[in-house]
Write an enzyme that holds these catalytic residues in place. Sequence first.
Site, PDB file in Angstrom:
ATOM      1  N   LYS A   1     -43.147 -17.384  42.458  1.00  0.00           N
ATOM      2  CA  LYS A   1     -42.353 -16.281  41.981  1.00  0.00           C
ATOM      3  C   LYS A   1     -41.158 -15.890  42.266  1.00  0.00           C
ATOM      4  CE  LYS A   1     -46.052 -13.484  41.139  1.00  0.00           C
ATOM      5  NZ  LYS A   1     -46.911 -12.292  40.795  1.00  0.00           N
TER       6      LYS A   1
ATOM      7  N   ASP B   1     -40.445 -22.071  54.752  1.00  0.00           N
ATOM      8  CA  ASP B   1     -41.387 -21.798  55.728  1.00  0.00           C
ATOM      9  C   ASP B   1     -41.875 -22.901  56.435  1.00  0.00           C
ATOM     10  OD1 ASP B   1     -42.702 -20.296  57.552  1.00  0.00           O
ATOM     11  OD2 ASP B   1     -44.193 -19.073  56.207  1.00  0.00           O
TER      12      ASP B   1
ATOM     13  N   LYS C   1     -36.320 -20.502  56.880  1.00  0.00           N
ATOM     14  CA  LYS C   1     -36.773 -19.895  58.217  1.00  0.00           C
ATOM     15  C   LYS C   1     -37.571 -20.988  59.054  1.00  0.00           C
ATOM     16  CE  LYS C   1     -40.710 -17.336  58.485  1.00  0.00           C
ATOM     17  NZ  LYS C   1     -41.746 -16.233  58.280  1.00  0.00           N
TER      18      LYS C   1
ATOM     19  N   ASP D   1     -42.012 -10.915  48.782  1.00  0.00           N
ATOM     20  CA  ASP D   1     -43.202  -9.894  48.895  1.00  0.00           C
ATOM     21  C   ASP D   1     -43.813 -10.113  50.034  1.00  0.00           C
ATOM     22  OD1 ASP D   1     -44.798 -12.003  47.699  1.00  0.00           O
ATOM     23  OD2 ASP D   1     -46.088 -10.642  47.150  1.00  0.00           O
TER      24      ASP D   1
ATOM     25  N   ARG E   1     -40.808  -7.344  46.219  1.00  0.00           N
ATOM     26  CA  ARG E   1     -39.883  -8.137  45.673  1.00  0.00           C
ATOM     27  C   ARG E   1     -38.900  -7.487  45.120  1.00  0.00           C
ATOM     28  NH1 ARG E   1     -43.050 -12.949  44.960  1.00  0.00           N
ATOM     29  NH2 ARG E   1     -45.281 -12.876  44.424  1.00  0.00           N
TER      30      ARG E   1
HETATM   31  C1  PRP Z   1     -43.397 -18.833  49.116  1.00  0.00           C
HETATM   32  C2  PRP Z   1     -42.106 -19.131  48.890  1.00  0.00           C
HETATM   33  C3  PRP Z   1     -42.019 -20.650  48.847  1.00  0.00           C
HETATM   34  C4  PRP Z   1     -43.338 -21.053  49.705  1.00  0.00           C
HETATM   35  C5  PRP Z   1     -42.583 -21.550  51.024  1.00  0.00           C
HETATM   36  O1  PRP Z   1     -43.926 -18.720  47.985  1.00  0.00           O
HETATM   37  O2  PRP Z   1     -41.625 -18.502  47.775  1.00  0.00           O
HETATM   38  O3  PRP Z   1     -42.426 -21.021  47.520  1.00  0.00           O
HETATM   39  O4  PRP Z   1     -43.938 -19.740  49.739  1.00  0.00           O
HETATM   40  O5  PRP Z   1     -43.531 -21.735  51.999  1.00  0.00           O
HETATM   41  P1  PRP Z   1     -43.799 -23.217  52.590  1.00  0.00           P
HETATM   42  O6  PRP Z   1     -42.462 -23.624  53.040  1.00  0.00           O
HETATM   43  O7  PRP Z   1     -44.643 -22.497  53.766  1.00  0.00           O
HETATM   44  O8  PRP Z   1     -44.465 -24.223  51.644  1.00  0.00           O
HETATM   45  P2  PRP Z   1     -45.377 -17.765  47.979  1.00  0.00           P
HETATM   46  O9  PRP Z   1     -46.543 -18.888  48.088  1.00  0.00           O
HETATM   47  O10 PRP Z   1     -45.522 -16.553  48.656  1.00  0.00           O
HETATM   48  O11 PRP Z   1     -45.378 -17.444  46.325  1.00  0.00           O
HETATM   49  P3  PRP Z   1     -44.584 -16.451  45.588  1.00  0.00           P
HETATM   50  O12 PRP Z   1     -43.125 -16.914  45.539  1.00  0.00           O
HETATM   51  O13 PRP Z   1     -45.066 -16.334  44.157  1.00  0.00           O
HETATM   52  O14 PRP Z   1     -44.516 -15.026  46.266  1.00  0.00           O
END
Ligand code: PRP
Length: 174
Positions: free
Chosen positions: A41, A101, A129, A157, A163
């Site tokens: 999201k 990440d 990051k 978030d 968010r």
């Molecule tokens: C976050 C972000 C990426 C993912 C990155 O999404 O939006 O899609 O994590 O992480 P990674 O590089 O460690 O795979 P999240 O799972 O928090 O979902 P959201 O976007 O719905 O908050």
Amino acid sequence: MGAQKRCLFSRDEIARRVAELGEGIGRDYPGRDLVLVGVLKGVFIFMADLVRALPFPVEVDFVRLCSYGAGTTTSGEVHITKDVEMSLRDRDVLIVEDIVDTGLTLAFLKQHLASHQPRSLKICCLIDKQERREVEVPLDYIGFPVEQGFLVGYGLDCGEGERTWPEIFVLERD
Ligand code: PRP
């Protein structure tokens, strides 16, 4: 234990950078039929601004992915809870992500979308990051490289409510 929030990127800084990204992408895809695939999201705010910073109209689609063990550690297992709905075959596709990440989400998604046989497949992320990177994924457009920290706001978030903050903050423990 509480957390303080410190503004990392203001509304103006974000707006300027998104405008630059839009110009760069606009230069790289002149006259092309571009599809942006956003990763829900978190991306919804960045993507809404990015499409309006582009010098031409594009088509948009979205995916939603879930990675088991997300949080402090991850098992690296990613699965799709919502897939793309349009055909990507022979299209120029740009994946749009709010934050990279570990890199596991994008590594999985890039492979998945490549199986749709697009003409080209690139990645634009707002925040790169480095702190917890496990898989190197080539990022074609990067908004802000960030070394470390827990970031919230502008789509990101830690408990949903952050968010909608217009700035990006880093949460720091007291
Ligand atoms: C976050 C972000 C990426 C993912 C990155 O999404 O939006 O899609 O994590 O992480 P990674 O590089 O460690 O795979 P999240 O799972 O928090 O979902 P959201 O976007 O719905 O908050």
